[in-house]
Design an enzyme around this catalytic site. Structure first.
Site, PDB file in Angstrom:
ATOM      1  N   HIS A  29     -30.646  -0.729  32.652  1.00 32.63           N
ATOM      2  CA  HIS A  29     -30.862  -1.851  33.567  1.00 32.63           C
ATOM      3  C   HIS A  29     -30.243  -1.521  34.902  1.00 32.63           C
ATOM      4  O   HIS A  29     -29.221  -0.836  34.962  1.00 32.63           O
ATOM      5  CB  HIS A  29     -30.242  -3.138  33.003  1.00 32.63           C
ATOM      6  CG  HIS A  29     -30.756  -4.368  33.673  1.00 32.63           C
ATOM      7  ND1 HIS A  29     -30.212  -4.877  34.825  1.00 32.63           N
ATOM      8  CD2 HIS A  29     -31.806  -5.170  33.360  1.00 32.63           C
ATOM      9  CE1 HIS A  29     -30.890  -5.941  35.190  1.00 32.63           C
ATOM     10  NE2 HIS A  29     -31.865  -6.139  34.330  1.00 32.63           N
TER      11      HIS A  29
ATOM     12  N   GLU B 202     -35.796  -6.690  27.418  1.00 29.05           N
ATOM     13  CA  GLU B 202     -37.137  -6.408  26.894  1.00 29.05           C
ATOM     14  C   GLU B 202     -37.117  -6.017  25.419  1.00 29.05           C
ATOM     15  O   GLU B 202     -38.098  -6.193  24.707  1.00 29.05           O
ATOM     16  CB  GLU B 202     -37.798  -5.277  27.695  1.00 29.05           C
ATOM     17  CG  GLU B 202     -37.813  -5.485  29.181  1.00 29.05           C
ATOM     18  CD  GLU B 202     -38.896  -6.446  29.624  1.00 29.05           C
ATOM     19  OE1 GLU B 202     -39.449  -7.140  28.765  1.00 29.05           O
ATOM     20  OE2 GLU B 202     -39.159  -6.504  30.832  1.00 29.05           O
TER      21      GLU B 202
HETATM   22  N1  COA Z   1     -34.330   6.037  28.830  1.00 27.75           N
HETATM   23  C1  COA Z   1     -33.911   7.280  29.142  1.00 27.75           C
HETATM   24  N2  COA Z   1     -33.234   7.582  30.271  1.00 27.75           N
HETATM   25  C2  COA Z   1     -32.989   6.566  31.109  1.00 27.75           C
HETATM   26  C3  COA Z   1     -33.396   5.254  30.851  1.00 27.75           C
HETATM   27  C4  COA Z   1     -34.090   5.006  29.655  1.00 27.75           C
HETATM   28  N3  COA Z   1     -34.531   3.777  29.332  1.00 27.75           N
HETATM   29  N4  COA Z   1     -33.021   4.469  31.883  1.00 27.75           N
HETATM   30  C5  COA Z   1     -32.394   5.252  32.763  1.00 27.75           C
HETATM   31  N5  COA Z   1     -32.380   6.534  32.296  1.00 27.75           N
HETATM   32  C6  COA Z   1     -31.794   7.705  32.967  1.00 27.75           C
HETATM   33  C7  COA Z   1     -32.736   8.239  34.022  1.00 27.75           C
HETATM   34  O1  COA Z   1     -33.617   9.214  33.488  1.00 27.75           O
HETATM   35  C8  COA Z   1     -31.775   8.801  35.026  1.00 27.75           C
HETATM   36  O2  COA Z   1     -31.350  10.064  34.560  1.00 27.75           O
HETATM   37  P1  COA Z   1     -31.227  11.330  35.558  1.00 27.75           P
HETATM   38  O3  COA Z   1     -30.231  10.876  36.583  1.00 27.75           O
HETATM   39  O4  COA Z   1     -30.783  12.419  34.657  1.00 27.75           O
HETATM   40  O5  COA Z   1     -32.605  11.510  36.130  1.00 27.75           O
HETATM   41  C9  COA Z   1     -30.574   7.851  34.963  1.00 27.75           C
HETATM   42  O6  COA Z   1     -30.621   7.257  33.672  1.00 27.75           O
HETATM   43  C10 COA Z   1     -30.604   6.767  36.015  1.00 27.75           C
HETATM   44  O7  COA Z   1     -31.907   6.176  36.007  1.00 27.75           O
HETATM   45  P2  COA Z   1     -32.493   5.316  37.200  1.00 27.75           P
HETATM   46  O8  COA Z   1     -33.985   5.261  37.077  1.00 27.75           O
HETATM   47  O9  COA Z   1     -31.918   5.804  38.498  1.00 27.75           O
HETATM   48  O10 COA Z   1     -31.857   3.901  36.911  1.00 27.75           O
HETATM   49  P3  COA Z   1     -32.375   2.523  37.460  1.00 27.75           P
HETATM   50  O11 COA Z   1     -31.209   1.610  37.525  1.00 27.75           O
HETATM   51  O12 COA Z   1     -33.173   2.724  38.699  1.00 27.75           O
HETATM   52  O13 COA Z   1     -33.378   2.088  36.299  1.00 27.75           O
HETATM   53  C11 COA Z   1     -34.625   0.898  34.733  1.00 27.75           C
HETATM   54  C12 COA Z   1     -33.377   0.881  35.648  1.00 27.75           C
HETATM   55  C13 COA Z   1     -34.692  -0.420  33.971  1.00 27.75           C
HETATM   56  C14 COA Z   1     -35.866   1.038  35.589  1.00 27.75           C
HETATM   57  C15 COA Z   1     -34.529   2.083  33.755  1.00 27.75           C
HETATM   58  O14 COA Z   1     -33.360   1.976  32.995  1.00 27.75           O
HETATM   59  C16 COA Z   1     -35.760   2.217  32.854  1.00 27.75           C
HETATM   60  O15 COA Z   1     -36.738   2.863  33.244  1.00 27.75           O
HETATM   61  N6  COA Z   1     -35.732   1.631  31.613  1.00 27.75           N
HETATM   62  C17 COA Z   1     -36.869   1.703  30.725  1.00 27.75           C
HETATM   63  C18 COA Z   1     -37.907   0.642  31.066  1.00 27.75           C
HETATM   64  C19 COA Z   1     -37.432  -0.763  30.739  1.00 27.75           C
HETATM   65  O16 COA Z   1     -36.844  -1.022  29.708  1.00 27.75           O
HETATM   66  N7  COA Z   1     -37.720  -1.695  31.667  1.00 27.75           N
HETATM   67  C20 COA Z   1     -37.342  -3.074  31.529  1.00 27.75           C
HETATM   68  C21 COA Z   1     -36.286  -3.442  32.510  1.00 27.75           C
HETATM   69  S1  COA Z   1     -35.592  -5.029  32.223  1.00 27.75           S
END
Ligand code: COA
Length: 379
Positions: free
Chosen positions: A256, A314
């Site tokens: 998140h 989710e």
């Molecule tokens: N599974 C695997 N790796 C994950 C992850 C997940 N669900 N969420 C984050 N990471 C990893 C990323 O690959 C990244 O790794 P890296 O630095 O080695 O590339 C790191 O954690 C940071 O990710 P980032 O995308 O910068 O974090 P964010 O705060 O922008 O992302 C979300 C938040 C929710 C978009 C992200 O956690 C995600 O894509 N989750 C899955 C989709 C989901 O559940 N969405 C519903 C949200 S309520």
């Protein structure tokens, strides 16, 4: 709003505006470090235990919990508005025939003309979102539409219109309460940006629906079920999760932007699923979900010790909405059925601010090239 220097602006843009305060709001506070969500002065756990969707609407739109009479008035107003919206379905053309539920909802809501009165507009668009999402479910399944019953609560009537039954309405009620409002999330921000231009409520909600559709925001719960289906048995969870991460894919329902601990809404929804489990529903699914959650959190903690990636809303949304009888394609539209209440409240709040949201961008393109027709330098 904070004023940012150039270096901060570039960092903020690169990190998706993480940590940037884009508004002052009295609607909700998301405390990511402690895992607390406060909605207009109430902890989400307490609200989910004691309040219904109508209470949360009143809380967001009026700033306080309704008394019994006010709750009843709002329940009736939503019921009347659902009936009116149902009558509008015939004029929606092919909007509800779209194969994707969010495409259908976006097109259907875009057809609306809502009352000019702010409060009536909120009631109308909140009611219509439920009616259109439910109608899409029926059309998609090739089933006849179920008309609204204004005497029911909004949650029970949505479930009845979508599935033809409302036995598990308490589970859906907990979901709608939990998902109605959540700080400056992407869809709420989109709705506020549109409002800040002086545009109307329908345009703001359509923007919210568009933003909510994406899998990084509201599009994940159906994908969580796909993941659970692919895992199949609790014993396979750890190996499956490892393989998925090795392939560079994300685990749906994990991570998140704000929460660094378990999303408090996940706990509320897990409790709601447990109530269904006690009633004999969703037992195997919940066992599989728990094993997957543990495997995913262990694997993500090992890979990212610097960034806690825990269960988000989710994950248990998927298990709960499946248990109440909704098809997975309807999960994101159902998120919109809840969140529209928050969007409406933010639209009203943003209107009172009355200031255009218009950030700047750090230009990193090429410098302007010399004009080949301009020979003045050489003369
Ligand atoms: N599974 C695997 N790796 C994950 C992850 C997940 N669900 N969420 C984050 N990471 C990893 C990323 O690959 C990244 O790794 P890296 O630095 O080695 O590339 C790191 O954690 C940071 O990710 P980032 O995308 O910068 O974090 P964010 O705060 O922008 O992302 C979300 C938040 C929710 C978009 C992200 O956690 C995600 O894509 N989750 C899955 C989709 C989901 O559940 N969405 C519903 C949200 S309520």
């Amino acid at each position: 709003m904070k004023t940012l220097d150039r270096e901060t602006t570039e960092t903020a843009a690169a990190s998706g505006l993480e940590g940037v305060e884009a508004a002052r709001t009295a609607l909700s506070d998301v405390d990511g470090e402690r895992g607390r969500l406060t909605i207009a002065g109430h902890d989400v756990e307490a609200l989910a235990a004691r309040a219904g969707f109508e209470d949360v609407c009143a809380l967001l739109w009026d700033g306080r919990r309704p008394d019994a009479g006010e709750r009843e008035d709002l329940r009736r107003a939503l019921g009347r508005a659902r009936r009116q919206a149902f009558g509008e379905i015939a004029g929606l053309g092919s909007a509800l025939k779209a194969s994707d539920g969010m495409d259908a909802l976006r097109a259907a809501v875009a057809h609306l003309t809502v009352p000019r009165d702010e409060r009536e507009g909120m009631v109308h668009i909140t009611a219509a979102t439920a009616v259109f999402a439910a109608a899409w479910c029926r059309i998609r399944a090739g089933l006849p539409l179920v008309p609204p019953d204004p005497a029911r609560t909004h949650a029970a009537d949505y479930l009845n219109m979508a599935t033809g039954g409302a036995d598990q309405a308490a589970g859906l009620e907990a979901y709608l309460v939990t998902a109605a409002e959540h700080g400056m999330n992407a869809s709420t921000f989109a709705a506020r940006v549109v409002t800040s231009t002086g545009s109307d409520l329908v345009s703001a909600v359509v923007a919210g629906i568009g933003a909510l559709k994406g899998p990084l925001h509201g599009g994940a719960p159906g994908l969580v079920l796909d993941m659970l289906d692919a895992i199949g048995e609790p014993e396979r969870a750890a190996a499956w999760v490892e393989a998925e991460l090795r392939a560079g894919r994300r685990l749906m329902g994990m991570g998140h932007r704000i929460y660094r601990v378990r999303d408090p809404r996940a706990a509320v929804l897990e409790k709601a699923v447990e109530a269904l489990e006690r009633a004999g529903v969703a037992r195997a699914r919940l066992r599989l979900a728990r094993a997957t959650e543990k495997a995913a959190q262990d694997a993500l903690a090992a890979r990212h010790p610097e960034r806690p990636l825990r269960t988000n809303v989710e994950f248990y949304t998927a298990v709960l909405l499946e248990a109440v009888g909704l098809p997975r394609e309807a999960f994101t539209p159902t998120f919109a059925v809840a969140r529209v209440a928050g969007w409406c409240a933010h639209v009203a709040e943003q209107r009172r601010v009355g200031k255009l949201i218009r950030p700047s961008a750090a230009y990193v393109g090429p410098l302007s090239a010399p004009d080949p027709d301009d020979h003045r330098d050489g003369q």
